[in-house]
Scaffold this active site. Structure first.
Site, PDB file in Angstrom:
ATOM      1  N   HIS A  66       0.906  -1.089   0.562  1.00  0.00           N
ATOM      2  CA  HIS A  66       0.543  -0.240   0.276  1.00  0.00           C
ATOM      3  C   HIS A  66       1.228   1.318  -0.052  1.00  0.00           C
ATOM      4  O   HIS A  66       2.289   0.878   0.269  1.00  0.00           O
ATOM      5  CB  HIS A  66      -1.221  -0.200   1.545  1.00  0.00           C
ATOM      6  CG  HIS A  66      -0.496  -0.334   2.589  1.00  0.00           C
ATOM      7  ND1 HIS A  66       0.003  -1.385   2.808  1.00  0.00           N
ATOM      8  CD2 HIS A  66      -0.244   0.219   3.671  1.00  0.00           C
ATOM      9  CE1 HIS A  66       1.075  -1.134   4.171  1.00  0.00           C
ATOM     10  NE2 HIS A  66       1.187   0.153   4.688  1.00  0.00           N
TER      11      HIS A  66
ATOM     12  N   HIS B  61       0.259   5.379   1.560  1.00  0.00           N
ATOM     13  CA  HIS B  61       0.093   6.229   2.167  1.00  0.00           C
ATOM     14  C   HIS B  61       0.209   7.461   1.164  1.00  0.00           C
ATOM     15  O   HIS B  61       1.541   7.918   1.104  1.00  0.00           O
ATOM     16  CB  HIS B  61       0.754   6.108   3.142  1.00  0.00           C
ATOM     17  CG  HIS B  61       0.903   5.372   4.246  1.00  0.00           C
ATOM     18  ND1 HIS B  61      -0.047   5.491   5.833  1.00  0.00           N
ATOM     19  CD2 HIS B  61       1.922   4.278   3.957  1.00  0.00           C
ATOM     20  CE1 HIS B  61       0.643   4.231   5.894  1.00  0.00           C
ATOM     21  NE2 HIS B  61       1.765   3.784   5.628  1.00  0.00           N
TER      22      HIS B  61
END
Ligand SMILES: [Zn+2]
Length: 137
Positions: A98, A100
């Site tokens: 992922h 941020h």
């Protein structure tokens, strides 16, 4: 697999999906560094940035860009940080890839540690060579 992001993707853990495309989905981080902190998560389970196949990289990046633009407009951001942590030492806590996107505001007191080092000319050459030899061209 006991992966929180896979469970969110599969709807086993309810969450509000902000956005999704073919390869990625975006949610609000429930422990934000600033309000509006978004996670852009690969739909497939890859451990980290090194496992992302080239075929998915462009659509992942365009999700990040689209969310960043929307955040900037929606929350009147002056700036933001896009980060992906790789490895525990770098702060990775969920081992499903992922990005941020962290909104930045004036005086928000977020300090990413900046410890700047200084190369000698020789060190610079050595480090450059070492890395360059491993880059597959
Ligand atoms: Zn996963």
């Amino acid at each position: 697999m006991n992966c929180i992001f896979c469970k969110i993707r599969d709807g086993e853990i309810p969450s509000k999906i902000l956005y999704e495309n073919e390869v990625a989905f975006a949610i609000l981080d429930i422990n934000p560094m600033n309000f509006g902190h978004v996670l852009v998560i690969s739909k497939n389970h890859y451990k980290d940035i090194l496992e992302i196949p080239k075929s998915e990289a462009a659509d992942l990046f365009s999700a990040v860009q689209l969310i960043s633009k929307s955040l900037t407009e929606a929350l009147n951001l002056e700036g933001f940080n896009v980060i992906s942590n790789k490895g525990e030492i770098a702060g990775q806590s969920i081992f499903h890839f992922h990005f941020h996107i962290i909104p930045r505001y004036k005086n928000d007191n977020i300090n990413f540690v900046r410890s700047l080092k200084k190369y000698t000319d020789q060190e610079f050459q050595e480090v450059f060579q070492k890395i360059n030899q491993h880059i597959k061209k």
